[in-house]
Enzyme design. Structure first.
Site, short mmCIF file in Angstrom:
data_model
loop_
_atom_site.label_atom_id
_atom_site.label_comp_id
_atom_site.label_asym_id
_atom_site.label_seq_id
_atom_site.Cartn_x
_atom_site.Cartn_y
_atom_site.Cartn_z
N GLU A 34 -11.25 7.96 23.60
CA GLU A 34 -11.19 7.80 22.14
C GLU A 34 -12.59 8.01 21.58
N CYS A 42 -3.34 4.98 12.49
CA CYS A 42 -2.40 3.95 12.07
C CYS A 42 -3.10 2.60 11.89
N ILE A 184 1.89 8.44 0.94
CA ILE A 184 0.57 7.81 0.77
C ILE A 184 0.31 7.60 -0.72
N GLU A 203 2.10 15.49 -9.22
CA GLU A 203 2.90 15.96 -8.07
C GLU A 203 3.36 17.40 -8.31
N VAL A 237 -3.02 20.83 -10.08
CA VAL A 237 -4.41 20.59 -10.47
C VAL A 237 -5.19 21.88 -10.26
N ARG A 272 -1.09 15.74 5.64
CA ARG A 272 -2.06 15.63 6.74
C ARG A 272 -1.85 16.78 7.71
N HIS A 443 24.35 -16.41 5.87
CA HIS A 443 24.30 -16.52 4.40
C HIS A 443 23.28 -17.59 4.02
P1 FAD Z 1 -3.60 9.01 15.41
O1 FAD Z 1 -3.16 7.65 15.04
O2 FAD Z 1 -4.15 9.88 14.35
O3 FAD Z 1 -4.68 8.83 16.56
C1 FAD Z 1 -5.37 9.89 17.11
C2 FAD Z 1 -6.65 9.37 17.71
O4 FAD Z 1 -7.21 10.40 18.53
C3 FAD Z 1 -7.72 9.01 16.68
O5 FAD Z 1 -8.20 7.72 16.91
C4 FAD Z 1 -8.81 10.06 16.91
O6 FAD Z 1 -10.11 9.51 16.68
C5 FAD Z 1 -8.61 10.38 18.38
N1 FAD Z 1 -9.11 11.71 18.77
C6 FAD Z 1 -8.84 12.90 18.18
N2 FAD Z 1 -9.42 13.90 18.85
C7 FAD Z 1 -10.07 13.34 19.90
C8 FAD Z 1 -10.86 13.87 20.96
N3 FAD Z 1 -11.08 15.18 21.09
N4 FAD Z 1 -11.39 13.00 21.84
C9 FAD Z 1 -11.16 11.67 21.73
N5 FAD Z 1 -10.41 11.12 20.76
C10 FAD Z 1 -9.87 11.94 19.85
N6 FAD Z 1 3.16 5.74 9.80
C11 FAD Z 1 4.13 4.81 9.89
O7 FAD Z 1 4.99 4.93 10.78
N7 FAD Z 1 4.18 3.74 9.05
C12 FAD Z 1 3.27 3.55 8.08
O8 FAD Z 1 3.34 2.58 7.34
C13 FAD Z 1 2.24 4.51 7.93
N8 FAD Z 1 1.30 4.38 6.98
C14 FAD Z 1 0.29 5.30 6.89
C15 FAD Z 1 -0.66 5.13 5.88
C16 FAD Z 1 -1.68 6.05 5.77
C17 FAD Z 1 -2.72 5.86 4.66
C18 FAD Z 1 -1.80 7.11 6.69
C19 FAD Z 1 -2.95 8.08 6.61
C20 FAD Z 1 -0.86 7.29 7.69
C21 FAD Z 1 0.21 6.37 7.79
N9 FAD Z 1 1.19 6.52 8.75
C22 FAD Z 1 2.20 5.60 8.84
C23 FAD Z 1 1.18 7.64 9.70
C24 FAD Z 1 0.61 7.19 11.05
O9 FAD Z 1 -0.66 6.61 10.86
C25 FAD Z 1 0.51 8.37 11.99
O10 FAD Z 1 1.76 9.02 12.08
C26 FAD Z 1 0.11 7.89 13.39
O11 FAD Z 1 -1.14 7.24 13.36
C27 FAD Z 1 0.04 9.08 14.36
O12 FAD Z 1 -0.30 8.60 15.62
P2 FAD Z 1 -1.01 9.51 16.71
O13 FAD Z 1 -1.16 8.63 17.90
O14 FAD Z 1 -0.31 10.79 16.83
O15 FAD Z 1 -2.46 9.85 16.11
P1 NAI Z 2 3.48 13.76 2.15
O1 NAI Z 2 3.85 15.04 2.78
O2 NAI Z 2 4.36 12.58 2.30
O3 NAI Z 2 3.32 13.97 0.57
C1 NAI Z 2 2.47 14.92 0.02
C2 NAI Z 2 2.91 15.17 -1.40
O4 NAI Z 2 1.94 15.96 -2.05
C3 NAI Z 2 4.24 15.92 -1.49
O5 NAI Z 2 5.09 15.27 -2.40
C4 NAI Z 2 3.83 17.32 -1.96
O6 NAI Z 2 4.82 17.94 -2.74
C5 NAI Z 2 2.59 16.99 -2.77
N1 NAI Z 2 1.63 18.07 -2.89
C6 NAI Z 2 1.23 18.95 -1.95
N2 NAI Z 2 0.25 19.76 -2.44
C7 NAI Z 2 0.03 19.37 -3.71
C8 NAI Z 2 -0.88 19.77 -4.73
N3 NAI Z 2 -1.76 20.73 -4.53
N4 NAI Z 2 -0.82 19.15 -5.94
C9 NAI Z 2 0.05 18.13 -6.15
N5 NAI Z 2 0.93 17.70 -5.20
C10 NAI Z 2 0.90 18.30 -4.01
O7 NAI Z 2 1.99 13.46 2.65
P2 NAI Z 2 1.08 12.18 2.48
O8 NAI Z 2 1.55 11.31 1.38
O9 NAI Z 2 -0.31 12.69 2.47
O10 NAI Z 2 1.34 11.40 3.84
C11 NAI Z 2 1.16 12.04 5.11
C12 NAI Z 2 2.11 11.46 6.11
O11 NAI Z 2 1.72 10.13 6.47
C13 NAI Z 2 3.53 11.29 5.57
O12 NAI Z 2 4.26 12.47 5.72
C14 NAI Z 2 4.08 10.20 6.39
O13 NAI Z 2 4.72 10.74 7.52
C15 NAI Z 2 2.87 9.39 6.81
N6 NAI Z 2 2.88 8.12 6.07
C16 NAI Z 2 3.88 7.24 6.32
C17 NAI Z 2 3.95 6.06 5.64
C18 NAI Z 2 5.08 5.15 5.93
O14 NAI Z 2 5.78 5.36 6.90
N7 NAI Z 2 5.31 4.12 5.13
C19 NAI Z 2 2.95 5.67 4.65
C20 NAI Z 2 1.95 6.69 4.44
C21 NAI Z 2 1.92 7.85 5.15
#
Ligand code: FAD
Ligand code: NAI
Length: 469
Positions: A34, A42, A184, A203, A237, A272, A443
């Site tokens: 890592e 996450c 997000i 959006e 935008v 993302r 309930h």
């Molecule tokens: P990651 O969690 O991205 O982990 C990858 C790791 O690999 C990182 O720590 C990185 O530093 C490391 N890494 C990368 N390249 C290298 C390298 N070459 N060498 C060593 N280390 C490396 N998902 C949900 O299910 N529920 C949620 O509520 C939710 N909320 C979210 C809110 C936000 C704001 C965001 C951004 C995402 C959210 N997600 C949520 C999505 C979730 O975080 C991701 O789907 C999940 O973390 C993906 O897991 P992963 O293990 O694939 O990668």
């Molecule tokens: P997203 O794909 O969910 O949403 C991106 C939004 O941006 C879409 O509605 C898209 O139409 C819009 N968009 C794209 N380009 C644009 C532009 N130029 N101008 C205006 N709107 C535009 O991606 P987001 O919200 O960044 O989240 C990434 C991923 O993280 C999600 O797909 C989800 O899988 C994960 N996530 C999960 C959560 C959960 O499970 N509760 C919480 C937060 C993230």
């Protein structure tokens, strides 16, 4: 002697760390590399910090309504530093727990950036050293990073992604423009609105949460507007600029032409992209699928001993999906069949009320011409919702018209995220709506709405007015 492992996992997010523990439990000599903090996106920049902040902001918003419950107070306020401190403590606690689990299962933790030099050799570089480690198999779980669209002015100060927003210690913008009304954007809009800021969402599609069924995205849009948000859809935008007093000016195109608005901060949340930065050595490359690493149904990349899972491959970007794929990949590399149904994916949004969806959505089923029967129960009839001042919402269950099997569910209610598991099991195990209705639910609970929704499929819900014949 040269270090050698059965498996090296790259990345310690929910995909990587779960896979590493599973592999160690299955007897593989395992190391995890890592380059940032253990726990990945996450834990450090995603699920956990957002939900911790939202827990505080939700209580703060709810506290304003306490007088309706006969609880009086004066001088309600918040301390942003304490809120941030608690978020950091929560993340730290879970990170320590994850580290302990890895160590106690015998997984070697290596700090540094992993680069795949060839199919069996990994280079690991950190500030102190560069070392090379040999391995039989590799599992790439390097995750994803925010997309920054090519908008003029996108690199201006206070134009941020969720990474920066979640790490800001003492900043809460009094006004925030959010580009992207996806998951997000909507969760962080909820946080900002509950904390009392002005929020404007821009959006590109014709509605926020375009992947959700229309009824849900419209209801969430309505709730956000009630909290004071402005929402622009089908909007693009075109330019961001800074005024002399550091306010950001955002110009966007909408149906009626070019408009502009301003705010203290702009959050970019437009999706993302897979993170493969620095992952491949100069003489090594894997087949790609766009920006994602290409895998087969066994999570093998174009090199059979190298696997990839989670956000770095094409598919749903969810923590629980990454973890499930991690477990399945380790099982497959040990010649076992996956123990988890990978195709039935619950997904949740932590708004108020919450949203949880699994399987087929009604709109999707109809668009595909499937013969379905739908049962729906509005939460305004649910005792637990009434007594706890819950919001409007519903539980909807979709079943196959011929077999009666449950094929999908949409929950838009308090605790939806905790209830969706029950319907996920129903779908995975091929249960019918009769099966699902055949158990006693306590309930008063939100879960009683599931009984009512499945009973409604045949018009037999007890706590619902009879359908007009
Ligand atoms: P990651 O969690 O991205 O982990 C990858 C790791 O690999 C990182 O720590 C990185 O530093 C490391 N890494 C990368 N390249 C290298 C390298 N070459 N060498 C060593 N280390 C490396 N998902 C949900 O299910 N529920 C949620 O509520 C939710 N909320 C979210 C809110 C936000 C704001 C965001 C951004 C995402 C959210 N997600 C949520 C999505 C979730 O975080 C991701 O789907 C999940 O973390 C993906 O897991 P992963 O293990 O694939 O990668
Ligand atoms: P997203 O794909 O969910 O949403 C991106 C939004 O941006 C879409 O509605 C898209 O139409 C819009 N968009 C794209 N380009 C644009 C532009 N130029 N101008 C205006 N709107 C535009 O991606 P987001 O919200 O960044 O989240 C990434 C991923 O993280 C999600 O797909 C989800 O899988 C994960 N996530 C999960 C959560 C959960 O499970 N509760 C919480 C937060 C993230």
């Amino acid at each position: 002697m040269q270090e050698r492992y059965d498996l090296i996992v790259i990345g310690s997010g929910p995909g990587g760390y779960v896979a590493a523990i599973k592999a160690a439990k299955m007897g593989m000599k395992t190391a995890i590399v890592e380059n940032r903090e253990i726990g990945g996106t996450c834990l450090n920049r995603g699920c956990i910090p957002t939900k911790t902040l939202m827990y505080s902001s939700h209580l703060y918003a709810k506290a304003k309504e306490l007088h309706e419950l006969g609880i009086n107070y004066t001088g309600l306020s918040y301390d942003l530093n304490k809120i941030q401190d608690r978020k950091d403590q929560v993340v730290d606690k879970i990170r320590q727990g994850t580290k302990s689990l890895l160590e106690s299962n015998g997984v070697t933790i290596m700090q540094g950036r992993a680069t795949i030099m060839d199919t069996h050799r990994i280079r690991i570089q950190n500030q102190e050293e560069v070392r090379f480690v040999d391995t039989d198999k590799v599992l790439i779980a390097s995750g994803s990073k925010p997309i920054l669209p090519g908008i003029e002015g996108i690199t201006s100060k206070n134009v941020i992604t969720s990474d920066e927003l979640l790490s800001q210690r003492d900043q809460l913008y009094s006004s925030l423009i959010i580009i992207g009304g996806g998951v997000i954007g909507i969760e962080l809009a909820t946080y900002y609105l509950d904390m009392g800021s002005k929020v404007e969402i821009i959006e590109a599609m014709d509605r926020i949460l375009p992947n959700m069924e229309r009824e849900v995205s419209q209801s969430i849009a309505m709730n956000l507007k009630k909290k004071g948000a402005s929402i622009h859809t089908k909007a693009k935008v075109v330019k961001i600029s800074e005024s002399l007093d550091n306010t950001l000016i955002c110009e966007y195109e909408e149906k009626n032409g070019l408009k502009s608005t301003f705010a203290e901060g702009i959050l970019v949340a437009v999706g993302r992209q897979a993170n493969t930065e620095g992952l491949f050595g100069p003489d090594f490359q894997l087949a790609m699928e766009g920006a994602h690493i290409k895998v087969n149904e066994k999570f093998q990349t174009s090199e059979a001993n190298i696997y990839a899972i989670g956000d770095v491959i094409k598919g749903r970007q969810l923590a629980h999906v990454a973890s499930a794929q991690g477990i399945a990949a380790v099982e497959l590399m040990n010649n076992q069949s996956p123990s988890i149904h990978l195709d039935i994916i619950p997904s949740c949004i932590y708004t108020s009320p919450e949203v949880a969806v699994v399987g087929m959505q009604e709109e999707e089923a109809k668009a595909n011409g499937l013969a379905i029967k739908v049962g729906k129960y509005p939460m305004l009839g649910n005792s637990k919702t009434i007594l706890s001042t819950g919001e409007r919402g519903f539980v909807k269950v979709i079943s196959d018209a011929e077999t009666g099997r449950i094929i999908g569910a949409t929950l838009f209610c308090e605790r939806a995220t905790d209830m969706v598991g029950e319907l996920t099991i129903a779908i995975a195990k091929g249960l019918t709506y009769h099966d699902t209705a055949s158990v006693i639910r306590p309930h008063p609970t939100y879960e009683e709405a599931i009984t009512e929704a499945v009973e409604d499929i045949e018009g037999m819900a007890i706590h619902l007015m009879p359908r007009k014949r």
